[in-house]
Design a protein around this motif. Structure first.
Motif, PDB file in Angstrom:
ATOM      1  N   ALA A  57       0.819  -1.212   0.000  1.00 54.56           N
ATOM      2  CA  ALA A  57       0.000   0.000   0.000  1.00 54.56           C
ATOM      3  C   ALA A  57       0.854   1.265   0.000  1.00 54.56           C
ATOM      4  N   HIS A  90       3.810   1.650  -1.440  1.00 55.48           N
ATOM      5  CA  HIS A  90       4.667   1.839  -2.613  1.00 55.48           C
ATOM      6  C   HIS A  90       4.016   1.552  -3.965  1.00 55.48           C
ATOM      7  N   ALA A  91       2.770   1.108  -3.972  1.00 54.00           N
ATOM      8  CA  ALA A  91       2.113   0.798  -5.247  1.00 54.00           C
ATOM      9  C   ALA A  91       0.625   1.128  -5.161  1.00 54.00           C
ATOM     10  N   SER A  92       0.050   1.435  -6.294  1.00 54.12           N
ATOM     11  CA  SER A  92      -1.393   1.682  -6.355  1.00 54.12           C
ATOM     12  C   SER A  92      -2.098   0.331  -6.327  1.00 54.12           C
ATOM     13  N   ILE A  93      -2.961   0.175  -5.354  1.00 54.75           N
ATOM     14  CA  ILE A  93      -3.662  -1.096  -5.192  1.00 54.75           C
ATOM     15  C   ILE A  93      -5.108  -0.920  -5.642  1.00 54.75           C
ATOM     16  N   ARG A  94      -5.568  -1.856  -6.456  1.00 61.44           N
ATOM     17  CA  ARG A  94      -6.968  -1.884  -6.879  1.00 61.44           C
ATOM     18  C   ARG A  94      -7.648  -2.967  -6.050  1.00 61.44           C
ATOM     19  N   ARG A  95      -8.427  -2.532  -5.061  1.00 63.45           N
ATOM     20  CA  ARG A  95      -9.113  -3.480  -4.172  1.00 63.45           C
ATOM     21  C   ARG A  95     -10.404  -3.953  -4.845  1.00 63.45           C
ATOM     22  N   ARG A 134      -1.193  -7.451 -14.354  1.00 62.37           N
ATOM     23  CA  ARG A 134      -1.122  -7.222 -12.907  1.00 62.37           C
ATOM     24  C   ARG A 134      -1.058  -8.531 -12.139  1.00 62.37           C
ATOM     25  N   TRP A 184      -6.328  -7.821  -3.968  1.00 64.97           N
ATOM     26  CA  TRP A 184      -5.684  -6.566  -4.322  1.00 64.97           C
ATOM     27  C   TRP A 184      -4.943  -6.771  -5.631  1.00 64.97           C
ATOM     28  N   VAL A 222      -2.334  -5.242  -8.391  1.00 66.19           N
ATOM     29  CA  VAL A 222      -1.272  -4.245  -8.511  1.00 66.19           C
ATOM     30  C   VAL A 222      -0.622  -4.415  -9.882  1.00 66.19           C
ATOM     31  N   SER A 223      -0.446  -3.314 -10.569  1.00 68.85           N
ATOM     32  CA  SER A 223       0.184  -3.338 -11.882  1.00 68.85           C
ATOM     33  C   SER A 223       1.579  -3.948 -11.765  1.00 68.85           C
ATOM     34  N   GLU A 278       4.254  -1.321 -12.498  1.00 70.17           N
ATOM     35  CA  GLU A 278       4.411  -0.415 -11.357  1.00 70.17           C
ATOM     36  C   GLU A 278       5.129  -1.112 -10.202  1.00 70.17           C
TER      37      GLU A 278
END
Length: 190
Positions: A7, A9-14, A32, A87, A89-90, A93
């Motif tokens: 969370a 250090h990376a954009s998380i798509r929940r 991802r 979660w 994460v790309s 990324e």
């Protein structure tokens, strides 16, 4: 620790997924990785003759999609077995963040190593153990996995049918049922 680091250090798509919902399909292009933040998921592949084969089970903290890194395409279908939170994460990324934060890259390497170890152990079990021992080892693995995640393991709930357990262990539904009955009869399980 893993979720905090991700969370930060990376954009998380929940995403909340319910039992039976797909997280990704084998035809989806890989972009991802996913981490099970809550719940239980399974990875399913299709055999050459069109049967579904459960190839891996994923609990809280496990990563999904690691096998797609090499091919650029998901190798299996990831499906929620109960209400779960994953979660996303790309990957790109994550790799950039890993260059700046080696501890984050270490988490990815640990996840890969654990996945390889689980697959090796599952293969050894299928190839070398008789039915009762295979089922007992599976139940022990499940209880240990729950314990490692700080979850209750003195009363184990399996969110899968005996047919799914058999599919995962390379056994028939009937063989799983007989093995469970023998384990119960010998007071190994209740």
């Amino acid at each position: 620790r893993q979720s905090t680091l991700l969370a930060a250090h990376a954009s998380i798509r929940r995403r909340v997924v319910h039992a039976g919902e797909r997280i990704f399909h084998p035809v989806d292009p890989f972009d991802r990785l996913y981490v099970v933040n809550a719940g239980i998921c399974k990875s399913v592949s299709m055999t050459a003759d069109g049967r579904e084969q459960v190839v891996e089970l994923h609990l809280k903290g496990d990563w999904l999609g690691l096998g797609a890194i090499a091919s650029g395409q998901y190798e299996a279908e990831a499906i929620a077995m109960d209400t779960s939170e994953v979660w996303g994460v790309s990957y790109q990324e994550l790799m950039l963040a890993g260059q700046r934060t080696p501890e984050l890259m270490h988490l990815v390497h640990v996840a890969m190593s654990r996945a390889l170890g689980r697959k090796r152990n599952a293969l050894l079990s299928i190839c070398t153990l008789p039915a009762d021992a295979r089922v007992a080892e599976f139940l022990l693995w499940w209880a240990d996995a729950l314990d490692q995640r700080g979850m209750r393991n003195d009363h184990v709930r399996l969110p899968m049918s005996r047919a799914e357990i058999g599919n995962y262990l390379g056994m028939t539904l009937e063989s799983v049922s007989r093995a469970l009955s023998r384990l119960e009869r010998h007071n190994v399980i209740r």
